[in-house]
Design an enzyme around this catalytic site. Structure first.
Site, PDB file in Angstrom:
ATOM      1  N   GLU A   1       0.843  -1.208   0.000  1.00 29.56           N
ATOM      2  CA  GLU A   1       0.000   0.000   0.000  1.00 29.56           C
ATOM      3  C   GLU A   1       0.871   1.248   0.000  1.00 29.56           C
ATOM      4  OE1 GLU A   1      -2.472   1.588  -0.434  1.00 29.56           O
ATOM      5  OE2 GLU A   1      -4.300   0.865   0.495  1.00 29.56           O
TER       6      GLU A   1
ATOM      7  N   ASP B   1      -4.404   5.297   6.279  1.00 29.91           N
ATOM      8  CA  ASP B   1      -4.973   6.478   6.924  1.00 29.91           C
ATOM      9  C   ASP B   1      -5.913   5.967   8.024  1.00 29.91           C
ATOM     10  OD1 ASP B   1      -5.894   9.065   7.388  1.00 29.91           O
ATOM     11  OD2 ASP B   1      -7.034   9.209   5.555  1.00 29.91           O
TER      12      ASP B   1
ATOM     13  N   ARG C   1       1.111  12.438  -8.799  1.00 32.62           N
ATOM     14  CA  ARG C   1       1.668  11.080  -8.661  1.00 32.62           C
ATOM     15  C   ARG C   1       3.109  10.997  -9.147  1.00 32.62           C
ATOM     16  NH1 ARG C   1      -2.649   7.673  -7.466  1.00 32.62           N
ATOM     17  NH2 ARG C   1      -4.646   8.155  -8.437  1.00 32.62           N
TER      18      ARG C   1
HETATM   19  P1  IMP Z   1      -7.819   4.406   4.482  1.00 33.25           P
HETATM   20  O1  IMP Z   1      -8.758   3.403   3.931  1.00 33.25           O
HETATM   21  O2  IMP Z   1      -8.518   5.487   5.254  1.00 33.25           O
HETATM   22  O3  IMP Z   1      -6.682   3.783   5.271  1.00 33.25           O
HETATM   23  O4  IMP Z   1      -7.200   5.183   3.268  1.00 33.25           O
HETATM   24  C1  IMP Z   1      -6.317   4.561   2.432  1.00 33.25           C
HETATM   25  C2  IMP Z   1      -6.335   5.117   1.030  1.00 33.25           C
HETATM   26  O5  IMP Z   1      -6.767   6.486   0.973  1.00 33.25           O
HETATM   27  C3  IMP Z   1      -4.916   5.126   0.532  1.00 33.25           C
HETATM   28  O6  IMP Z   1      -4.606   3.912  -0.097  1.00 33.25           O
HETATM   29  C4  IMP Z   1      -4.903   6.305  -0.403  1.00 33.25           C
HETATM   30  O7  IMP Z   1      -5.305   5.876  -1.678  1.00 33.25           O
HETATM   31  C5  IMP Z   1      -5.905   7.257   0.164  1.00 33.25           C
HETATM   32  N1  IMP Z   1      -5.255   8.301   1.020  1.00 33.25           N
HETATM   33  C6  IMP Z   1      -5.289   8.398   2.368  1.00 33.25           C
HETATM   34  N2  IMP Z   1      -4.595   9.451   2.810  1.00 33.25           N
HETATM   35  C7  IMP Z   1      -4.094  10.040   1.701  1.00 33.25           C
HETATM   36  C8  IMP Z   1      -3.242  11.197   1.501  1.00 33.25           C
HETATM   37  O8  IMP Z   1      -2.806  11.914   2.425  1.00 33.25           O
HETATM   38  N3  IMP Z   1      -2.941  11.471   0.208  1.00 33.25           N
HETATM   39  C9  IMP Z   1      -3.377  10.736  -0.845  1.00 33.25           C
HETATM   40  N4  IMP Z   1      -4.152   9.662  -0.696  1.00 33.25           N
HETATM   41  C10 IMP Z   1      -4.509   9.313   0.559  1.00 33.25           C
HETATM   42 MG    MG Z   2      -3.629   3.285  -1.737  1.00 31.24          MG
END
Ligand code: IMP
Ligand code: MG
Length: 182
Positions: free
Chosen positions: A106, A110, A172
């Site tokens: 990954e 977050d 990106r």
């Molecule tokens: P989670 O499901 O909340 O853990 O978020 C994970 C996904 O959200 C990551 O794989 C990213 O694609 C996106 N994401 C979370 N935080 C960021 C950030 O600060 N910048 C860009 N993408 C993020």
């Molecule tokens: Mg991701």
């Protein structure tokens, strides 16, 4: 020359360099070394979560010093700078994980919702083991337990782009990681 500005303006938002390409490269090599020790001779399947992890995956697997195979899935939950909380996966059909040791790669964890949703799906497809390797983690945002996860950098709870991560599909291709300026 890689694309490595001090600051960048993406759709009217200013992002400042936060982790340099050199620091990322050093850490990615360290992580690949640990993974080589852990997985050598076990022929793991590196399962990269698109799109964000594409650069990390490319660098990590080229420093991994043993045999591995590679697969990609796509996860989506984010819109702009917010998680929608509703995680969707594409590319799982045709993925044969029976008796495979899977390492999920990954870009960033977050809330942890994406991986929390993915883990049972992978076990349901027959994986004998599922472990996680993420370049970035925002520890203060984590809402789900993801034991044993390998983390490149713990970062504060700011929105970041670069090295595969995007803001509205931009950023990106930045060589480093950039943080939204306050
Ligand atoms: P989670 O499901 O909340 O853990 O978020 C994970 C996904 O959200 C990551 O794989 C990213 O694609 C996106 N994401 C979370 N935080 C960021 C950030 O600060 N910048 C860009 N993408 C993020
Ligand atoms: Mg991701």
């Amino acid at each position: 020359m890689v694309y490595n500005p001090q600051k960048v303006n993406l759709r009217g938002r200013v992002f400042e360099r936060f982790i340099s390409p050199e620091r990322i490269a050093r850490r990615v090599e360290e992580m690949a070394g640990e993974l080589t020790d852990r997985y050598a001779g076990r022929e793991p399947l590196f399962l990269s979560v698109l799109k964000g992890a594409y650069i990390f995956t490319a660098d990590l697997c080229r420093s991994f010093g043993a045999e591995t195979s590679l697969a990609f899935i796509k996860a989506s939950s984010y819109e702009g700078m917010r998680s929608t909380g509703d995680v969707r996966f594409a590319g799982l059909e045709g993925l044969d994980l029976r008796d495979r040791e899977v390492l999920v790669i990954e870009d960033i964890v977050d809330s942890g919702a994406t991986l929390h949703a993915l883990m049972p799906v992978l076990r349901g497809l027959g994986a004998s083991g599922v472990e996680i390797c993420t370049l970035l983690l925002k520890p203060t945002e984590l809402r789900h337990s993801l034991p044993g996860m390998m983390v490149g950098f713990e970062i504060p709870s700011a929105f970041v782009v670069g090295y595969g991560l995007d803001y509205d599909e931009l950023g990106r291709n930045l060589a480093g990681i950039y943080k939204l300026a306050e």
